[in-house]
Scaffold this active site. Structure first.
Site, PDB file in Angstrom:
ATOM      1  N   HIS A  73       4.774   5.295  -9.174  1.00 24.83           N
ATOM      2  CA  HIS A  73       4.690   4.383  -8.039  1.00 24.83           C
ATOM      3  C   HIS A  73       5.972   3.570  -7.933  1.00 24.83           C
ATOM      4  O   HIS A  73       6.719   3.463  -8.900  1.00 24.83           O
ATOM      5  CB  HIS A  73       3.473   3.458  -8.149  1.00 24.83           C
ATOM      6  CG  HIS A  73       3.418   2.676  -9.422  1.00 24.83           C
ATOM      7  ND1 HIS A  73       2.998   3.226 -10.610  1.00 24.83           N
ATOM      8  CD2 HIS A  73       3.733   1.399  -9.696  1.00 24.83           C
ATOM      9  CE1 HIS A  73       3.045   2.315 -11.565  1.00 24.83           C
ATOM     10  NE2 HIS A  73       3.505   1.182 -11.041  1.00 24.83           N
ATOM     11  N   HIS A  75       7.422  -0.216  -6.928  1.00 26.83           N
ATOM     12  CA  HIS A  75       7.075  -1.624  -6.699  1.00 26.83           C
ATOM     13  C   HIS A  75       7.943  -2.180  -5.570  1.00 26.83           C
ATOM     14  O   HIS A  75       9.153  -1.967  -5.561  1.00 26.83           O
ATOM     15  CB  HIS A  75       7.370  -2.462  -7.948  1.00 26.83           C
ATOM     16  CG  HIS A  75       6.486  -2.156  -9.098  1.00 26.83           C
ATOM     17  ND1 HIS A  75       5.378  -2.905  -9.401  1.00 26.83           N
ATOM     18  CD2 HIS A  75       6.563  -1.181 -10.043  1.00 26.83           C
ATOM     19  CE1 HIS A  75       4.797  -2.411 -10.484  1.00 26.83           C
ATOM     20  NE2 HIS A  75       5.502  -1.359 -10.897  1.00 26.83           N
TER      21      HIS A  75
END
Length: 82
Positions: A73, A75
């Site tokens: 992922h 941020h």
């Protein structure tokens, strides 16, 4: 995009691919491109909602780098003047 469960600041979002991949470098190029488009969308949304003073955009890959969730992922962290 989803809200971070342990946000570093107000509005901290995550851009997460639908297909499970632990390592960002193993994500197909077309999915990476979509993720970066979503990073731009997240920034636009957060700019309108919170008007932050700066940004941190980061990817942690591997335990030693601070990756705490085994799903790649990105941020998107809005930053604010103290």
């Amino acid at each position: 995009m989803i809200a971070d469960a342990y946000p570093r600041s107000r509005g901290h979002l995550l851009v997460v691919p639908l297909e499970h991949t632990a390592d960002y470098f193993e994500i197909p190029a077309d999915v990476k491109a979509e993720m970066w488009t979503l990073v731009d969308s997240a920034r636009s949304y957060l700019q309108g909602e919170f008007q932050p003073d700066g940004w941190t955009v980061r990817i942690n890959i591997g335990d030693v780098a601070g990756q705490t969730v085994g799903h790649a992922h990105i941020h998107v962290v809005p930053r604010y003047e103290p």
